[in-house]
Design a protein around this motif. Sequence first.
Motif, PDB file in Angstrom:
ATOM      1  N   PRO A   1     -11.526   8.901  -4.004  1.00 54.59           N
ATOM      2  CA  PRO A   1     -11.538   9.352  -2.746  1.00 54.59           C
ATOM      3  C   PRO A   1     -10.324   9.012  -1.843  1.00 54.59           C
ATOM      4  CG  PRO A   1     -13.153   7.513  -2.824  1.00 54.59           C
ATOM      5  CD  PRO A   1     -12.489   7.723  -4.183  1.00 54.59           C
ATOM      6  N   VAL A   2      -9.841   8.080  -2.239  1.00 57.83           N
ATOM      7  CA  VAL A   2      -8.779   7.172  -1.226  1.00 57.83           C
ATOM      8  C   VAL A   2      -7.104   7.035  -2.099  1.00 57.83           C
ATOM      9  CG1 VAL A   2      -8.141   5.470   0.264  1.00 57.83           C
ATOM     10  CG2 VAL A   2     -10.381   6.035  -0.187  1.00 57.83           C
ATOM     11  N   SER A   3      -6.211   7.656  -1.251  1.00 56.23           N
ATOM     12  CA  SER A   3      -4.865   7.595  -1.952  1.00 56.23           C
ATOM     13  C   SER A   3      -4.695   6.036  -2.147  1.00 56.23           C
ATOM     14  CB  SER A   3      -3.556   8.183  -1.185  1.00 56.23           C
ATOM     15  OG  SER A   3      -2.525   7.856  -1.921  1.00 56.23           O
ATOM     16  N   THR A   4      -3.904   5.881  -3.366  1.00 56.59           N
ATOM     17  CA  THR A   4      -3.634   4.382  -3.494  1.00 56.59           C
ATOM     18  C   THR A   4      -2.554   3.685  -2.541  1.00 56.59           C
ATOM     19  OG1 THR A   4      -2.023   5.257  -5.350  1.00 56.59           O
ATOM     20  CG2 THR A   4      -4.167   4.315  -5.918  1.00 56.59           C
ATOM     21  N   LEU A   5      -1.839   4.690  -1.686  1.00 58.16           N
ATOM     22  CA  LEU A   5      -1.026   4.270  -0.645  1.00 58.16           C
ATOM     23  C   LEU A   5      -1.325   3.162  -0.007  1.00 58.16           C
ATOM     24  CD1 LEU A   5       1.832   5.015   0.518  1.00 58.16           C
ATOM     25  CD2 LEU A   5       0.853   6.578   1.968  1.00 58.16           C
ATOM     26  N   VAL A   6      -2.549   3.245   0.517  1.00 62.56           N
ATOM     27  CA  VAL A   6      -3.142   2.345   1.464  1.00 62.56           C
ATOM     28  C   VAL A   6      -3.098   0.655   0.599  1.00 62.56           C
ATOM     29  CG1 VAL A   6      -4.664   3.627   2.773  1.00 62.56           C
ATOM     30  CG2 VAL A   6      -5.467   2.649   0.663  1.00 62.56           C
ATOM     31  N   ASP A   7      -3.076   0.870  -0.570  1.00 59.31           N
ATOM     32  CA  ASP A   7      -3.243  -0.277  -1.246  1.00 59.31           C
ATOM     33  C   ASP A   7      -1.746  -1.066  -1.731  1.00 59.31           C
ATOM     34  OD1 ASP A   7      -5.643  -0.294  -1.594  1.00 59.31           O
ATOM     35  OD2 ASP A   7      -5.588   1.003  -3.467  1.00 59.31           O
ATOM     36  N   ILE A   8      -0.589  -0.317  -1.509  1.00 60.26           N
ATOM     37  CA  ILE A   8       0.532  -0.728  -1.936  1.00 60.26           C
ATOM     38  C   ILE A   8       1.697  -0.968  -0.609  1.00 60.26           C
ATOM     39  CG2 ILE A   8       0.358   0.489  -4.155  1.00 60.26           C
ATOM     40  CD1 ILE A   8       2.543   2.477  -3.250  1.00 60.26           C
ATOM     41  N   VAL A   9       1.116  -0.412   0.513  1.00 59.41           N
ATOM     42  CA  VAL A   9       2.030  -0.769   1.740  1.00 59.41           C
ATOM     43  C   VAL A   9       2.032  -2.023   1.973  1.00 59.41           C
ATOM     44  CG1 VAL A   9       1.915   1.679   2.771  1.00 59.41           C
ATOM     45  CG2 VAL A   9       0.253  -0.104   3.138  1.00 59.41           C
ATOM     46  N   ALA A  10       2.769  -2.734   2.956  1.00 62.13           N
ATOM     47  CA  ALA A  10       2.770  -4.041   3.330  1.00 62.13           C
ATOM     48  C   ALA A  10       1.503  -4.246   4.128  1.00 62.13           C
ATOM     49  CB  ALA A  10       3.917  -4.412   4.006  1.00 62.13           C
TER      50      ALA A  10
ATOM     51  N   ALA B   1      11.908   2.114  -5.334  1.00 59.81           N
ATOM     52  CA  ALA B   1      11.589   3.109  -4.551  1.00 59.81           C
ATOM     53  C   ALA B   1      10.223   4.053  -5.102  1.00 59.81           C
ATOM     54  CB  ALA B   1      12.694   4.118  -4.317  1.00 59.81           C
ATOM     55  N   THR B   2       9.431   4.666  -4.509  1.00 58.66           N
ATOM     56  CA  THR B   2       8.530   5.311  -4.882  1.00 58.66           C
ATOM     57  C   THR B   2       8.330   6.846  -4.283  1.00 58.66           C
ATOM     58  OG1 THR B   2       7.091   3.575  -4.977  1.00 58.66           O
ATOM     59  CG2 THR B   2       5.882   5.557  -4.959  1.00 58.66           C
ATOM     60  N   ILE B   3       8.016   7.702  -4.758  1.00 54.34           N
ATOM     61  CA  ILE B   3       7.864   9.087  -4.162  1.00 54.34           C
ATOM     62  C   ILE B   3       6.231   9.351  -3.727  1.00 54.34           C
ATOM     63  CG2 ILE B   3       8.065  11.577  -4.641  1.00 54.34           C
ATOM     64  CD1 ILE B   3       9.849  10.806  -7.102  1.00 54.34           C
ATOM     65  N   ILE B   4       6.124   9.824  -2.651  1.00 53.11           N
ATOM     66  CA  ILE B   4       4.868  10.070  -1.959  1.00 53.11           C
ATOM     67  C   ILE B   4       4.703  11.521  -1.659  1.00 53.11           C
ATOM     68  CG2 ILE B   4       3.399   9.584   0.159  1.00 53.11           C
ATOM     69  CD1 ILE B   4       5.161   7.029   0.548  1.00 53.11           C
TER      70      ILE B   4
ATOM     71  N   GLY C   1      10.837   6.069  -1.071  1.00 51.84           N
ATOM     72  CA  GLY C   1      11.513   5.013  -0.622  1.00 51.84           C
ATOM     73  C   GLY C   1      10.559   3.552  -0.714  1.00 51.84           C
ATOM     74  N   ASP C   2      10.711   2.506  -0.217  1.00 48.34           N
ATOM     75  CA  ASP C   2       9.968   1.437  -0.672  1.00 48.34           C
ATOM     76  C   ASP C   2       8.720   1.189   0.039  1.00 48.34           C
ATOM     77  OD1 ASP C   2       9.033  -0.986  -1.306  1.00 48.34           O
ATOM     78  OD2 ASP C   2      10.606  -2.397  -0.513  1.00 48.34           O
ATOM     79  N   PRO C   3       7.512   1.443  -0.591  1.00 52.07           N
ATOM     80  CA  PRO C   3       6.250   1.414   0.305  1.00 52.07           C
ATOM     81  C   PRO C   3       5.885   0.242   1.095  1.00 52.07           C
ATOM     82  CG  PRO C   3       5.946   1.989  -1.843  1.00 52.07           C
ATOM     83  CD  PRO C   3       7.275   1.466  -1.876  1.00 52.07           C
ATOM     84  N   ALA C   4       6.560  -0.986   0.855  1.00 54.16           N
ATOM     85  CA  ALA C   4       6.586  -2.156   1.621  1.00 54.16           C
ATOM     86  C   ALA C   4       7.426  -2.083   2.915  1.00 54.16           C
ATOM     87  CB  ALA C   4       6.930  -3.320   0.714  1.00 54.16           C
ATOM     88  N   ALA C   5       8.101  -0.864   2.978  1.00 55.69           N
ATOM     89  CA  ALA C   5       8.765  -0.694   4.352  1.00 55.69           C
ATOM     90  C   ALA C   5       7.975  -0.225   5.565  1.00 55.69           C
ATOM     91  CB  ALA C   5       9.843   0.335   3.933  1.00 55.69           C
ATOM     92  N   TYR C   6       6.786   0.005   5.211  1.00 49.78           N
ATOM     93  CA  TYR C   6       5.633   0.371   6.017  1.00 49.78           C
ATOM     94  C   TYR C   6       4.512  -0.790   5.956  1.00 49.78           C
ATOM     95  CZ  TYR C   6       2.405   3.192   8.983  1.00 49.78           C
ATOM     96  OH  TYR C   6       1.682   3.609  10.035  1.00 49.78           O
ATOM     97  N   LYS C   7       4.327  -1.171   6.992  1.00 46.27           N
ATOM     98  CA  LYS C   7       3.365  -2.455   7.381  1.00 46.27           C
ATOM     99  C   LYS C   7       2.100  -2.050   8.022  1.00 46.27           C
ATOM    100  CE  LYS C   7       4.255  -6.748   7.871  1.00 46.27           C
ATOM    101  NZ  LYS C   7       4.759  -8.183   8.171  1.00 46.27           N
ATOM    102  N   VAL C   8       1.080  -2.508   7.735  1.00 46.26           N
ATOM    103  CA  VAL C   8      -0.232  -2.003   8.177  1.00 46.26           C
ATOM    104  C   VAL C   8      -0.815  -3.563   8.673  1.00 46.26           C
ATOM    105  CG1 VAL C   8      -2.730  -1.523   8.067  1.00 46.26           C
ATOM    106  CG2 VAL C   8      -1.031  -0.246   7.117  1.00 46.26           C
ATOM    107  N   VAL C   9      -1.011  -3.787  10.236  1.00 47.64           N
ATOM    108  CA  VAL C   9      -1.364  -5.016  10.411  1.00 47.64           C
ATOM    109  C   VAL C   9      -3.059  -4.776  11.020  1.00 47.64           C
ATOM    110  CG1 VAL C   9      -1.479  -6.665  12.497  1.00 47.64           C
ATOM    111  CG2 VAL C   9       0.713  -5.657  11.338  1.00 47.64           C
TER     112      VAL C   9
ATOM    113  N   VAL D   1       6.687   1.637  10.397  1.00 46.13           N
ATOM    114  CA  VAL D   1       7.757   1.455   9.420  1.00 46.13           C
ATOM    115  C   VAL D   1       8.612   0.297  10.001  1.00 46.13           C
ATOM    116  CG1 VAL D   1       9.941   2.238   8.372  1.00 46.13           C
ATOM    117  CG2 VAL D   1       8.181   3.699   8.861  1.00 46.13           C
ATOM    118  N   ILE D   2       8.780  -0.673   9.037  1.00 48.49           N
ATOM    119  CA  ILE D   2       9.303  -1.948   9.440  1.00 48.49           C
ATOM    120  C   ILE D   2      10.516  -2.224   8.981  1.00 48.49           C
ATOM    121  CG2 ILE D   2       7.296  -3.061  10.035  1.00 48.49           C
ATOM    122  CD1 ILE D   2       7.430  -4.543   7.443  1.00 48.49           C
ATOM    123  N   LYS D   3      11.408  -1.237   8.255  1.00 50.46           N
ATOM    124  CA  LYS D   3      12.569  -1.329   7.663  1.00 50.46           C
ATOM    125  C   LYS D   3      13.507  -0.244   7.850  1.00 50.46           C
ATOM    126  CE  LYS D   3      15.072  -2.162   3.147  1.00 50.46           C
ATOM    127  NZ  LYS D   3      14.806  -2.222   1.656  1.00 50.46           N
ATOM    128  N   GLN D   4      14.565  -0.469   8.368  1.00 48.64           N
ATOM    129  CA  GLN D   4      15.386   0.678   8.830  1.00 48.64           C
ATOM    130  C   GLN D   4      15.698   1.700   7.700  1.00 48.64           C
ATOM    131  OE1 GLN D   4      16.761   1.278  11.978  1.00 48.64           O
ATOM    132  NE2 GLN D   4      17.509   2.999  11.231  1.00 48.64           N
TER     133      GLN D   4
END
Length: 401
Positions: free
Chosen positions: A140-149, A286-289, A346-354, A386-389
């Motif tokens: 039910p949920v994209s794995t994107l939420v598991d690989i971002v920072a 890098a990863t394609i979304i 790009g790099d999924p870790a370039a996006y951060k969830v706090v 997004v936390i990386k230029q």
Amino acid sequence: MDLKKYFNDVITEKRNQLANIEKAMIESESKEERTELGETMKNIRSEIEEAEKALAEVEEQETEAEEKAKDDAEEQRKKVLETYAQRGGVPISSDAMAEYNKVMEQRGKDLKEKRAIKVDTGKALLPEHTGNMLNDTFKPVSTLVDIVASENLNGGESYKEAFVKSYAEGGITAEGEDYTDAEPVFDYAPMNKIKITAYAEISEEVKKLPNINYAAKVQDACLIALKKKLSSQIINGTGSEQITGVFASPIAIDAAKDVEIEAIDNNTLNEAIFNYGGDEDVETAATIILNKKTLKALAEVKTEDGKPAYNIDVQNRTINTIPYVINSNVKDFAGASAGDFVMAYGDPAAYKVVTFSPVEIMESTDYKFKQGMICFKASVFVGGNVIKQDGLLRLKKKAEQ
């Protein structure tokens, strides 16, 4: 020892273990851990199946014992009738008694030989049973939420993540002249707190059902609902009373570097790979979304000799060895309008969830006490950006010429 109770207790305990493991799989962020939990679930299901078989055998033995007891009771009834007649009761004709004896002898013989006998009529053909497993739907949920920072800042109200925007270049300086300025340019990605919630109700009758732990599944569903909303926000959050999504206007992404693509063709992947990153290197981490339908369109691209242009490995989730992540919140290329974003690279870790609070799931019987309803609510406070230029390159659909 009450074997029925013993096996019922075993089955109940194993089902509770299964529900806990299912919840752990949903919450786990580790692929290896989810694989191990899946193996454990498989073993527990086998244990439940064996316990159910043993319980069925016990119940069959008890049924046979009951049938024998009925047979003994019929024999006793026959003796009572004979004694009754001998003591001057209402006369029973010899023909009636002979017929009665014949029926009872045949019944005893059938029972002994385990043949079918009719003991009652008017009953339902089959008793109604409820399965002991709750069959789940697809992921039910994209794995994107598991690989971002991610980062936990429980109790916080807002947060800013610093990043380097650019570096300067040194210069040639004449004697006595000032040195060339070379300070790097810094900036900050703000993350304001938003509240994501989910609510569900079940009746008290459902919670008490012994076969399936529906209540635990409803709690899991609340957690899934939170993650689905977060997945959507990471992509399309506007930044205004929402988190800042990749396709919004993050400070760390230069919109002038967005890439327009006219079609899904042999060069689509190259457009992403060679436009991403700086001028001095080709980035490989890098990863394609993308949307699942866009992935299908890539799979259908052929070379001039009719072979697939892209090697898509759905088992390992790669396109020409480059990882991909499916997210339904990204528009598919065919259905998108001109100017719509259809992919990110790009790099999924370039996006951060706090997370500004832990996930809280609460249960209450007060709100709808009169109706006998049990209410569940879940909430979490989060922020994101997004936390990386230019850490993620955005690809949009180009207007037709």
